[in-house]
Enzyme design. Structure first.
Site, PDB file in Angstrom:
ATOM      1  N   ASN A   9     -13.238 -13.009  -3.429  1.00 16.85           N
ATOM      2  CA  ASN A   9     -12.544 -11.673  -3.771  1.00 16.85           C
ATOM      3  C   ASN A   9     -12.380 -11.933  -5.177  1.00 16.85           C
ATOM      4  O   ASN A   9     -11.195 -12.365  -5.565  1.00 16.85           O
ATOM      5  CB  ASN A   9     -11.298 -11.631  -2.990  1.00 16.85           C
ATOM      6  CG  ASN A   9     -10.578 -10.307  -3.230  1.00 16.85           C
ATOM      7  OD1 ASN A   9     -11.313  -9.425  -4.278  1.00 16.85           O
ATOM      8  ND2 ASN A   9      -9.335  -9.989  -2.890  1.00 16.85           N
ATOM      9  N   LYS A  11     -11.226  -9.905  -7.349  1.00 11.28           N
ATOM     10  CA  LYS A  11     -10.338  -8.759  -7.536  1.00 11.28           C
ATOM     11  C   LYS A  11     -10.619  -8.051  -9.018  1.00 11.28           C
ATOM     12  O   LYS A  11     -11.738  -7.516  -9.190  1.00 11.28           O
ATOM     13  CB  LYS A  11      -8.948  -9.335  -8.043  1.00 11.28           C
ATOM     14  CG  LYS A  11      -8.626 -10.267  -6.659  1.00 11.28           C
ATOM     15  CD  LYS A  11      -7.321 -10.834  -6.835  1.00 11.28           C
ATOM     16  CE  LYS A  11      -6.909 -11.784  -5.511  1.00 11.28           C
ATOM     17  NZ  LYS A  11      -5.591 -11.991  -5.200  1.00 11.28           N
ATOM     18  N   HIS A  95      -6.400  -5.237   2.226  1.00  9.64           N
ATOM     19  CA  HIS A  95      -5.876  -6.071   1.376  1.00  9.64           C
ATOM     20  C   HIS A  95      -4.497  -6.069   0.977  1.00  9.64           C
ATOM     21  O   HIS A  95      -4.142  -4.974   0.703  1.00  9.64           O
ATOM     22  CB  HIS A  95      -6.615  -6.662  -0.078  1.00  9.64           C
ATOM     23  CG  HIS A  95      -6.366  -7.834  -0.624  1.00  9.64           C
ATOM     24  ND1 HIS A  95      -5.169  -7.856  -1.329  1.00  9.64           N
ATOM     25  CD2 HIS A  95      -6.896  -9.072  -0.553  1.00  9.64           C
ATOM     26  CE1 HIS A  95      -5.341  -9.083  -1.961  1.00  9.64           C
ATOM     27  NE2 HIS A  95      -6.222  -9.769  -1.563  1.00  9.64           N
ATOM     28  N   GLU A  97      -2.804  -6.568  -1.503  1.00  6.07           N
ATOM     29  CA  GLU A  97      -2.284  -5.820  -2.865  1.00  6.07           C
ATOM     30  C   GLU A  97      -2.680  -4.370  -2.758  1.00  6.07           C
ATOM     31  O   GLU A  97      -2.090  -3.545  -3.312  1.00  6.07           O
ATOM     32  CB  GLU A  97      -3.425  -6.458  -3.832  1.00  6.07           C
ATOM     33  CG  GLU A  97      -2.978  -7.758  -4.526  1.00  6.07           C
ATOM     34  CD  GLU A  97      -4.096  -8.801  -4.978  1.00  6.07           C
ATOM     35  OE1 GLU A  97      -5.018  -8.396  -5.288  1.00  6.07           O
ATOM     36  OE2 GLU A  97      -3.760 -10.003  -4.899  1.00  6.07           O
ATOM     37  N   GLU A 167      -4.030 -13.459   5.777  1.00  2.43           N
ATOM     38  CA  GLU A 167      -3.454 -13.881   4.377  1.00  2.43           C
ATOM     39  C   GLU A 167      -2.088 -13.428   4.379  1.00  2.43           C
ATOM     40  O   GLU A 167      -1.550 -12.259   4.040  1.00  2.43           O
ATOM     41  CB  GLU A 167      -4.427 -12.822   3.321  1.00  2.43           C
ATOM     42  CG  GLU A 167      -5.789 -13.055   3.357  1.00  2.43           C
ATOM     43  CD  GLU A 167      -6.231 -12.600   2.115  1.00  2.43           C
ATOM     44  OE1 GLU A 167      -7.040 -13.322   1.573  1.00  2.43           O
ATOM     45  OE2 GLU A 167      -6.054 -11.526   1.538  1.00  2.43           O
ATOM     46  N   GLY A 173      -2.253 -15.897  -4.545  1.00  2.00           N
ATOM     47  CA  GLY A 173      -2.083 -16.031  -5.839  1.00  2.00           C
ATOM     48  C   GLY A 173      -0.759 -16.517  -6.209  1.00  2.00           C
ATOM     49  O   GLY A 173      -0.534 -16.776  -7.511  1.00  2.00           O
ATOM     50  N   SER A 212      -4.227 -18.926  -1.689  1.00  2.00           N
ATOM     51  CA  SER A 212      -4.175 -20.052  -2.402  1.00  2.00           C
ATOM     52  C   SER A 212      -5.120 -21.131  -1.932  1.00  2.00           C
ATOM     53  O   SER A 212      -4.775 -22.424  -2.159  1.00  2.00           O
ATOM     54  CB  SER A 212      -2.868 -20.550  -2.712  1.00  2.00           C
ATOM     55  OG  SER A 212      -2.238 -19.514  -3.389  1.00  2.00           O
TER      56      SER A 212
HETATM   57  C1  PEP Z   1      -6.969 -12.869  -1.984  1.00  2.00           C
HETATM   58  O1  PEP Z   1      -6.978 -12.389  -3.083  1.00  2.00           O
HETATM   59  O2  PEP Z   1      -7.446 -12.588  -1.038  1.00  2.00           O
HETATM   60  C2  PEP Z   1      -6.511 -14.336  -2.030  1.00  2.00           C
HETATM   61  C3  PEP Z   1      -6.470 -15.256  -0.919  1.00  2.00           C
HETATM   62  O3  PEP Z   1      -6.257 -14.650  -3.352  1.00  2.00           O
HETATM   63  P1  PEP Z   1      -6.020 -16.485  -3.863  1.00  2.00           P
HETATM   64  O4  PEP Z   1      -6.857 -17.204  -3.168  1.00  2.00           O
HETATM   65  O5  PEP Z   1      -5.781 -16.297  -5.297  1.00  2.00           O
HETATM   66  O6  PEP Z   1      -4.326 -16.739  -3.213  1.00  2.00           O
END
Ligand code: PEP
Length: 251
Positions: A9, A11, A95, A97, A167, A173, A212
């Site tokens: 992803n 972003k 997601h 976000e 998630e 992040g 992460s």
């Molecule tokens: C994500 O954006 O779905 C995500 C898991 O981000 P990150 O790996 O940076 O934590």
């Protein structure tokens, strides 16, 4: 047997030049990925570039969001048919976000799930709890509610053509990863929730972990029995790191 799937992803990151070099890096290394399907989700405006570059490879691609509305007067939105036009296989929906910055609700996300499937693409439904919800022992309740919204609108049958990404919001992040045990517990819970309606579909649905994931922790997460790969944010922006993660996903 569920095939592992690792999806990047990206972003709101990238430029024509940086995406070209990222794509070259991934394409070059893809033969070293033994068993996982590898996908990338760029910002909308780079979908043409990505589809042109990956058209003859095994790497798949998708979008990070979509509107559930039919084409029309919805300024700034993107319709499912437009994504299908660019041969997107996947659409990430819900997601954290989108849920927490843009206020997307469970009901809206369920409509996006339906619209994505209607257009012949596979939704990747993100679910996960906030830190305060985990600390208040509400993790299962929150994730259960997020799943139930889709189940209520469209039923268990639609999970035949859908992917789930667990998630935990506190891990996205932040550099904090759920432990393999914490992640496994929630993946098993998600499978169990679906199994209440249909055990066979629950066994077959791919459940990705996101939060992460890095080259250094991917293997231990992916070794868990109910973790079928990952949704990768920051680490998907570096070809070498992303490929290391993809290599860790074995059937
Ligand atoms: C994500 O954006 O779905 C995500 C898991 O981000 P990150 O790996 O940076 O934590």
């Amino acid at each position: 047997m569920r095939q592992p799937l690792v999806v990047g992803n990206w972003k709101m990151n990238g430029s024509i030049a940086s995406i070209q070099s990222l794509l070259e890096g991934i394409k070059q290394a893809i033969p070293t990925v033994p068993s996982a399907e590898v996908g990338v989700c760029p910002p909308f405006v780079y979908l043409f570039q990505v589809s042109s570059s990956l058209g003859n490879t095994s790497i798949t691609w998708g979008a990070q969001n979509v509107s559930h509305e039919a084409p029309g007067a919805f300024t700034g939105e993107i319709a499912t048919g437009m994504l299908a036009d660019f041969r997107c296989k996947y659409v990430i929906i819900g997601h954290s976000e989108r849920r927490h910055i843009y206020g997307e609700t469970d009901d809206l996300i369920a409509k996006k799930w339906v619209a994505t499937q209607k257009a012949g693409m596979i939704p990747i439904l993100c679910v996960g709890e906030l830190l305060e919800e985990r600390e208040a022992n509400q993790t299962e309740q929150v994730v259960g509610r997020q799943l139930e919204a889709v189940l209520k609108l469209t039923g268990i049958g639609s999970f035949n053509k859908g992917v789930i990404a667990y998630e935990p919001v506190w891990a996205i992040g932040t550099g904090k990863t759920a432990s393999p045990q914490q992640a496994q517990e929630m993946h098993a819970f998600i499978r169990q929730q679906l199994a209440r309606y249909d055990a066979d579909i629950a066994q077959k649905v791919q459940i990705l972990y996101g939060g992460s994931v890095k080259g250094s922790n991917a293997a231990e997460l992916f070794a868990m029995p109910d973790i079928d790969g990952g949704l990768i944010g920051g680490a998907a922006l570096k070809a070498e790191e992303f490929i290391t993660i993809c290599q860790a996903a074995k059937s």
